[in-house]
Design an enzyme around this catalytic site. Structure first.
Site, PDB file in Angstrom:
ATOM      1  N   SER A 161       0.849  -1.189   0.000  1.00 36.59           N
ATOM      2  CA  SER A 161       0.000   0.000   0.000  1.00 36.59           C
ATOM      3  C   SER A 161       0.894   1.253   0.000  1.00 36.59           C
ATOM      4  O   SER A 161       1.743   1.402  -0.864  1.00 36.59           O
ATOM      5  CB  SER A 161      -0.960  -0.054   1.186  1.00 36.59           C
ATOM      6  OG  SER A 161      -1.908   0.978   1.123  1.00 36.59           O
ATOM      7  N   ASP A 258      -9.865  -1.825  -6.256  1.00 33.54           N
ATOM      8  CA  ASP A 258      -8.994  -0.982  -5.436  1.00 33.54           C
ATOM      9  C   ASP A 258      -8.772   0.313  -6.202  1.00 33.54           C
ATOM     10  O   ASP A 258      -8.368   0.278  -7.371  1.00 33.54           O
ATOM     11  CB  ASP A 258      -7.666  -1.707  -5.204  1.00 33.54           C
ATOM     12  CG  ASP A 258      -6.690  -0.948  -4.311  1.00 33.54           C
ATOM     13  OD1 ASP A 258      -6.975   0.222  -3.965  1.00 33.54           O
ATOM     14  OD2 ASP A 258      -5.635  -1.514  -3.969  1.00 33.54           O
ATOM     15  N   HIS A 288      -8.753  -3.547  -1.731  1.00 31.34           N
ATOM     16  CA  HIS A 288      -7.597  -3.125  -0.943  1.00 31.34           C
ATOM     17  C   HIS A 288      -7.735  -3.632   0.492  1.00 31.34           C
ATOM     18  O   HIS A 288      -8.696  -3.299   1.188  1.00 31.34           O
ATOM     19  CB  HIS A 288      -7.496  -1.603  -0.947  1.00 31.34           C
ATOM     20  CG  HIS A 288      -6.160  -1.085  -0.525  1.00 31.34           C
ATOM     21  ND1 HIS A 288      -5.128  -0.894  -1.407  1.00 31.34           N
ATOM     22  CD2 HIS A 288      -5.682  -0.708   0.690  1.00 31.34           C
ATOM     23  CE1 HIS A 288      -4.070  -0.430  -0.769  1.00 31.34           C
ATOM     24  NE2 HIS A 288      -4.381  -0.308   0.511  1.00 31.34           N
TER      25      HIS A 288
END
Length: 320
Positions: A161, A258, A288
């Site tokens: 991320s 995502d 995500h």
């Protein structure tokens, strides 16, 4: 919008942490929630002993030392690869404990030494503080390679991320500053582009765990100004880099639902076009943070793919 989420993930949607970051007060509440969630995260029991110790390394110039956690598997035979791990959290959340189980598993299954970096968080410490902390930890890992039992020719970097974005940025810094040399970069669902203009970023305003409103807050906090401006450094937003040549081989993962999906796809495409050996994975039906559902087959495949990529990228030959 409606999303065709993997059936094994659907029952967990209401139980996963839903992050909402409209302002700083909400961020403080999210940090409190994060600290409460630590005890609920699944533990990982290594198959072989792994020494885990917390220490600190010299920070950037005129900055405090950087906390790190060092994972050193027992029963090592000679020098082993080293990995700098950068945790996620949208530049504003996350710490060593939140990603401890994942890093411990990497160290155990691969038999490598890992330095996990607890970089400073925005908005209290905007760019360049977080990426400079990561670079300082990478330099320490390379300088202490012999002491740590690490092969200096087999040092890689990995992040997830925002950590994936910071890993990409640290890799750019290492190239442009003449080292340390990296043999591999793993960019897991990376946050790379402050311009917020891709199709997935534009459309996914209500996806689980992470969405466009959170991304806007994340980039605003990290840059200390409104994102999408003209003078954003590529060391802040690696998607801004105009030259990706000469970077180490890359493994990039993306999730279907995502908002960060398309910037990961595009960065992988540009790496490949620049001559960088690049592998890309796009996982269907995922979102995500969906890998938090560890029991789902797609989550197990994602984790297994990362371990296999690290094994190949770092030249791990011994089976664990």
């Amino acid at each position: 919008m409606s999303y065709d989420v993997d059936p094994e993930l659907l029952p967990w949607l209401d139980m996963l942490p839903q992050v909402a970051l409209p302002d700083y007060e909400a961020l403080l509440a999210a940090r409190t929630q994060q600290s409460q969630l630590k005890d609920l995260l699944p533990a990982y029991e290594p198959a072989t002993p792994v020494d885990v110790r917390d220490t600190s390394v010299p920070g950037p110039s005129d900055a405090p030392d950087v906390p790190v956690r060092v994972y050193s598997p027992a029963n090592r035979d000679g020098l082993v690869p080293g990995l700098l791990y950068v945790h996620g959290g949208g530049f504003v959340l996350g710490d060593l404990d939140m990603f401890h189980a994942q890093v411990l598993r990497f160290a155990d299954e691969l038999g490598i030494v890992i330095v996990s970096v607890d970089y400073r968080l925005a908005p209290e410490h905007p760019f360049p503080a977080p990426v400079e902390d990561c670079y300082a930890a990478l330099k320490w890992l390379a300088e202490k390679a012999s002491e740590l039992g690490v092969d200096p020719q087999r040092i890689g970097i990995a992040g997830e991320s925002a950590g994936g974005g910071l890993a990409a940025a640290t890799t750019l810094l290492a190239r442009d500053r003449g080292g340390p040399g990296l043999c591999f970069q793993l960019l897991g669902i990376p946050e790379l582009d402050d311009r917020l203009a891709t199709g997935s970023m534009t459309d996914y305003v209500d996806t689980p765990v992470w969405n466009r409103p959170n991304a806007i807050y994340s980039w605003t906090a990290y840059l200390g100004t409104e994102p999408g401006g003209e003078d954003v450094s590529p060391y802040a937003a690696p998607a801004r880099a105009t030259d990706l040549a000469g970077l180490p081989p890359a493994f990039v993962t993306t999730c279907q639902y995502d908002p960060l999906r398309d910037e990961g796809l595009e960065y992988a495409r540009r790496l490949a076009h620049a001559g960088v050996p690049t592998e890309l994975r796009l996982y269907p039906g995922t979102f995500h943070g969906s890998s938090l559902v560890e029991s789902a087959a797609i989550s197990r495949r994602m984790s297994g793919d990362e371990i296999d990529a690290l094994r190949r990228g770092l030249g791990v030959t011994a089976s664990r």
